[in-house]
Design an enzyme around this catalytic site. Structure first.
Site, PDB file in Angstrom:
ATOM      1  N   ASN A 154       0.857  -1.181   0.000  1.00 39.47           N
ATOM      2  CA  ASN A 154       0.000   0.000   0.000  1.00 39.47           C
ATOM      3  C   ASN A 154       0.903   1.244   0.000  1.00 39.47           C
ATOM      4  O   ASN A 154       1.728   1.408   0.912  1.00 39.47           O
ATOM      5  CB  ASN A 154      -0.890  -0.047   1.256  1.00 39.47           C
ATOM      6  CG  ASN A 154      -1.829   1.136   1.338  1.00 39.47           C
ATOM      7  OD1 ASN A 154      -1.425   2.277   1.101  1.00 39.47           O
ATOM      8  ND2 ASN A 154      -3.073   0.883   1.683  1.00 39.47           N
ATOM      9  N   HIS A 205       0.998   6.097   1.986  1.00 34.33           N
ATOM     10  CA  HIS A 205       1.751   7.010   2.851  1.00 34.33           C
ATOM     11  C   HIS A 205       2.884   7.729   2.125  1.00 34.33           C
ATOM     12  O   HIS A 205       3.441   8.695   2.652  1.00 34.33           O
ATOM     13  CB  HIS A 205       2.222   6.285   4.103  1.00 34.33           C
ATOM     14  CG  HIS A 205       1.045   5.940   4.968  1.00 34.33           C
ATOM     15  ND1 HIS A 205       0.098   6.875   5.313  1.00 34.33           N
ATOM     16  CD2 HIS A 205       0.629   4.769   5.501  1.00 34.33           C
ATOM     17  CE1 HIS A 205      -0.839   6.297   6.046  1.00 34.33           C
ATOM     18  NE2 HIS A 205      -0.547   5.016   6.168  1.00 34.33           N
ATOM     19  N   HIS A 221      -5.743   3.755  -1.497  1.00 31.32           N
ATOM     20  CA  HIS A 221      -7.073   4.103  -1.015  1.00 31.32           C
ATOM     21  C   HIS A 221      -7.374   5.516  -1.484  1.00 31.32           C
ATOM     22  O   HIS A 221      -6.735   6.471  -1.031  1.00 31.32           O
ATOM     23  CB  HIS A 221      -7.074   4.015   0.518  1.00 31.32           C
ATOM     24  CG  HIS A 221      -8.409   4.247   1.150  1.00 31.32           C
ATOM     25  ND1 HIS A 221      -8.620   4.109   2.500  1.00 31.32           N
ATOM     26  CD2 HIS A 221      -9.610   4.602   0.626  1.00 31.32           C
ATOM     27  CE1 HIS A 221      -9.890   4.366   2.781  1.00 31.32           C
ATOM     28  NE2 HIS A 221     -10.504   4.684   1.646  1.00 31.32           N
ATOM     29  N   ARG A 229      -9.472   8.181  -0.900  1.00 27.54           N
ATOM     30  CA  ARG A 229     -10.463   8.576   0.103  1.00 27.54           C
ATOM     31  C   ARG A 229     -11.295   9.727  -0.420  1.00 27.54           C
ATOM     32  O   ARG A 229     -10.842  10.539  -1.236  1.00 27.54           O
ATOM     33  CB  ARG A 229      -9.763   8.984   1.405  1.00 27.54           C
ATOM     34  CG  ARG A 229      -9.011   7.852   2.083  1.00 27.54           C
ATOM     35  CD  ARG A 229      -8.393   8.326   3.378  1.00 27.54           C
ATOM     36  NE  ARG A 229      -9.408   8.493   4.399  1.00 27.54           N
ATOM     37  CZ  ARG A 229      -9.600   7.644   5.427  1.00 27.54           C
ATOM     38  NH1 ARG A 229      -8.811   6.590   5.559  1.00 27.54           N
ATOM     39  NH2 ARG A 229     -10.535   7.863   6.306  1.00 27.54           N
ATOM     40  N   ARG A 246      -7.132  12.834   1.305  1.00 29.36           N
ATOM     41  CA  ARG A 246      -6.064  13.275   2.217  1.00 29.36           C
ATOM     42  C   ARG A 246      -4.682  12.805   1.760  1.00 29.36           C
ATOM     43  O   ARG A 246      -3.688  13.408   2.095  1.00 29.36           O
ATOM     44  CB  ARG A 246      -6.342  12.827   3.646  1.00 29.36           C
ATOM     45  CG  ARG A 246      -6.153  11.363   3.870  1.00 29.36           C
ATOM     46  CD  ARG A 246      -6.200  11.028   5.348  1.00 29.36           C
ATOM     47  NE  ARG A 246      -7.534  11.263   5.885  1.00 29.36           N
ATOM     48  CZ  ARG A 246      -7.987  10.647   6.979  1.00 29.36           C
ATOM     49  NH1 ARG A 246      -7.201   9.810   7.626  1.00 29.36           N
ATOM     50  NH2 ARG A 246      -9.180  10.869   7.426  1.00 29.36           N
ATOM     51  N   GLU A 289      -8.691   0.559  -2.859  1.00 33.10           N
ATOM     52  CA  GLU A 289      -9.535   0.554  -1.664  1.00 33.10           C
ATOM     53  C   GLU A 289     -10.500   1.721  -1.784  1.00 33.10           C
ATOM     54  O   GLU A 289     -10.100   2.828  -2.168  1.00 33.10           O
ATOM     55  CB  GLU A 289      -8.690   0.747  -0.404  1.00 33.10           C
ATOM     56  CG  GLU A 289      -7.870  -0.444  -0.044  1.00 33.10           C
ATOM     57  CD  GLU A 289      -7.070  -0.194   1.236  1.00 33.10           C
ATOM     58  OE1 GLU A 289      -7.327   0.806   1.928  1.00 33.10           O
ATOM     59  OE2 GLU A 289      -6.181  -0.991   1.509  1.00 33.10           O
ATOM     60  N   THR A 326      -8.102   3.476   8.341  1.00 36.37           N
ATOM     61  CA  THR A 326      -9.322   2.675   8.387  1.00 36.37           C
ATOM     62  C   THR A 326      -9.360   1.956   9.734  1.00 36.37           C
ATOM     63  O   THR A 326      -8.456   1.186  10.048  1.00 36.37           O
ATOM     64  CB  THR A 326      -9.297   1.631   7.247  1.00 36.37           C
ATOM     65  OG1 THR A 326      -8.879   2.294   6.066  1.00 36.37           O
ATOM     66  CG2 THR A 326     -10.649   1.016   7.041  1.00 36.37           C
ATOM     67  N   GLU A 378     -10.898  -9.385   2.776  1.00 38.04           N
ATOM     68  CA  GLU A 378      -9.606  -9.063   3.385  1.00 38.04           C
ATOM     69  C   GLU A 378      -9.845  -9.022   4.885  1.00 38.04           C
ATOM     70  O   GLU A 378     -10.668  -8.229   5.375  1.00 38.04           O
ATOM     71  CB  GLU A 378      -9.072  -7.708   2.892  1.00 38.04           C
ATOM     72  CG  GLU A 378      -7.722  -7.396   3.558  1.00 38.04           C
ATOM     73  CD  GLU A 378      -7.133  -6.062   3.114  1.00 38.04           C
ATOM     74  OE1 GLU A 378      -7.378  -5.628   1.965  1.00 38.04           O
ATOM     75  OE2 GLU A 378      -6.429  -5.445   3.942  1.00 38.04           O
ATOM     76  N   HIS A 426      -3.596  -4.794   7.609  1.00 36.88           N
ATOM     77  CA  HIS A 426      -3.750  -3.668   8.532  1.00 36.88           C
ATOM     78  C   HIS A 426      -2.892  -3.872   9.768  1.00 36.88           C
ATOM     79  O   HIS A 426      -3.099  -4.803  10.526  1.00 36.88           O
ATOM     80  CB  HIS A 426      -5.198  -3.406   8.948  1.00 36.88           C
ATOM     81  CG  HIS A 426      -5.426  -1.933   9.179  1.00 36.88           C
ATOM     82  ND1 HIS A 426      -4.917  -1.274  10.277  1.00 36.88           N
ATOM     83  CD2 HIS A 426      -6.053  -0.997   8.428  1.00 36.88           C
ATOM     84  CE1 HIS A 426      -5.242  -0.003  10.198  1.00 36.88           C
ATOM     85  NE2 HIS A 426      -5.925   0.208   9.083  1.00 36.88           N
ATOM     86  N   GLY A 473       1.268  -1.521   4.311  1.00 34.62           N
ATOM     87  CA  GLY A 473       1.657  -0.170   3.910  1.00 34.62           C
ATOM     88  C   GLY A 473       2.574   0.503   4.893  1.00 34.62           C
ATOM     89  O   GLY A 473       3.780   0.644   4.664  1.00 34.62           O
ATOM     90  N   HIS A 474       2.020   0.899   6.037  1.00 41.14           N
ATOM     91  CA  HIS A 474       2.718   1.809   6.945  1.00 41.14           C
ATOM     92  C   HIS A 474       4.092   1.279   7.373  1.00 41.14           C
ATOM     93  O   HIS A 474       5.082   2.018   7.342  1.00 41.14           O
ATOM     94  CB  HIS A 474       1.831   2.084   8.167  1.00 41.14           C
ATOM     95  CG  HIS A 474       2.395   3.129   9.061  1.00 41.14           C
ATOM     96  ND1 HIS A 474       3.185   2.830  10.142  1.00 41.14           N
ATOM     97  CD2 HIS A 474       2.325   4.486   9.005  1.00 41.14           C
ATOM     98  CE1 HIS A 474       3.551   3.952  10.737  1.00 41.14           C
ATOM     99  NE2 HIS A 474       3.040   4.974  10.063  1.00 41.14           N
TER     100      HIS A 474
END
Ligand code: PXP
Length: 390
Positions: free
Chosen positions: A159, A162, A195, A197, A201, A222, A253, A303, A343, A365-366
């Site tokens: 992902n 970020h 994602h 959104r 953002r 997403e 999320t 998921e 996640h 991702g993060h």
């Protein structure tokens, strides 16, 4: 063991990848230990199956599947015949559309039904026999899914949201998530997740348009079930979409999507995406009720939200949450859903989740982006890949 497949279709009948059906039929025969018999499968039209239904069962009209056992007859010099299964692809296609599943998925269910008849089960004889037959059908469907997944490795999708978060912090052009996606793919990721959104953002419309043009593996979008984003997704045609809940105030999320509580709305999104050829995943908590609901509305994937497992503060809590993830993965897999997870996964907590056989793909991702700032994105992706079983 041999599976003989013939096709006798009307000009407007749908078509099917016969090789995949043959492979499933062979696996099913093997699972039932029927290795010395021949199965004949006819894929046909409503008109032809109606004719057979009238001639052999004295029943009017078409049906979805017919099965004619041939228990005692030996083939000419070859293996003994188990019997014939005849499936109308016209009826199967109508049933698949009503259930929001693919024609192939419906044909698999009908093939199992026919095969179980050939093996001596008959739901029309009595209620207890009906229960026995349905149990056997379910058991075979689960075993087939398990068998098809055997030996497959879990894959990594990265992902890149970020990267865009960092760019948006200054409102400029750097760093570019599109470039980052390319580096992730070169390092071995098999998918890119973003994602878009509603509040934009991090990811911007420009990003998803460019990613659609440049991602060479698989683009997973997403998205919330909002009219604006649905319209963008239908135009963009990502390789798949993952439906997620979205709240403006949240940092990320926060929980899984409440699929059971909004089945009608989400079923219509699934139907629209399916019509456009876009498989749909539902991001759900490890909760059997949500997983069942995802299957019922025709999702191809779930998921499983691993956030509570990743955030657990004590070993006991972590073990409890891990068991829930493991059970949810098995439940989804055995219900015929394809299973992803994600996640909060990082370099310390990913390996046990990656070892769960039912899970095809992890979305991370993060943790990767945080490490990338220190060691570089290529290395951060490769280090995560090194943690996955091979
Ligand atoms: N899966 C879903 C559905 C998500 O919303 C996110 C976060 O954007 C992830 C996976 C990745 O989570 P993380 O950034 O914590 O790895």
């Amino acid at each position: 063991m041999a599976v003989l497949i013939a096709q006798d279709l009307a000009p407007r009948s749908p078509t099917l990848a016969v090789a995949a059906v043959r492979r499933e039929a062979e696996i099913l025969l093997r699972l039932r230990g029927v290795v010395d018999r021949e199965l004949s499968l006819l894929l046909t039209s409503d008109d032809r199956i109606a004719e057979l239904n009238r001639t052999w069962r004295n029943k009017p009209g078409p049906t979805n599947v017919l099965a004619f056992p041939m228990a005692d007859e030996a083939g000419q010099g070859g293996p003994a015949m188990l019997g014939d299964v005849i499936i109308s692809l016209d009826t199967a296609a109508r049933e698949a559309a009503a259930e929001h599943i693919t024609l192939h998925q419906r044909v698999t269910v009908l093939l199992i039904h026919g095969l179980v008849h050939l093996l001596g089960y008959d739901h029309e004889r009595s209620e207890p026999e009906q229960v026995l037959m349905e149990d056997e059908e379910q058991r075979l469907l689960s075993a087939l899914h398990r068998e098809k997944r055997r030996g497959k490795m879990v894959r990594l999708a990265v992902n890149v949201d970020h990267v865009a978060t960092l760019r948006q912090a200054r409102g400029g052009a750097e760093p570019d998530p599109v470039q980052a996606a390319g580096i992730c793919e070169l390092a071995g990721a098999v998918g890119i997740v973003v994602h878009l959104r509603e509040d934009r953002r991090h990811m911007q419309d420009r990003d998803v348009i460019l990613l659609r043009q440049t991602v060479k593996t698989k683009l997973n979008l997403e998205m919330a079930a909002s009219a604006e984003i649905i319209a963008i997704a239908l135009k963009l045609k990502p390789d798949m979409v993952t439906m997620v809940p979205e709240k403006r105030q949240e940092l990320t999320t926060e929980g899984g999507l409440n699929v059971a509580g909004q089945k009608k709305k989400l079923a219509s999104v699934v139907a629209r995406m399916t019509k456009a050829g876009i498989p749909v995943s539902m991001f759900v908590d490890p909760d059997p009720r949500q997983i069942r609901a995802a299957g019922e509305i025709g999702a191809t994937f779930v998921e499983i939200h691993t956030g509570r497992y990743c955030d657990a503060k004590t070993t006991a809590e972590r073990e409890r949450e891990f068991d829930l993830v493991a059970q949810a993965a098995t439940t989804a897999f055995e219900a015929g859903l394809r299973v992803n997870a994600g996640h909060g996964l990082d370099y310390l907590n990913t390996a046990p989740v990656a070892a769960l056989g039912a899970i095809e793909e992890l979305s991370i991702g993060h943790a990767i982006m945080a490490r990338a700032i220190l060691v570089g994105l290529d290395q951060a992706v490769r280090e995560m890949l090194a943690l996955l079983p091979r």
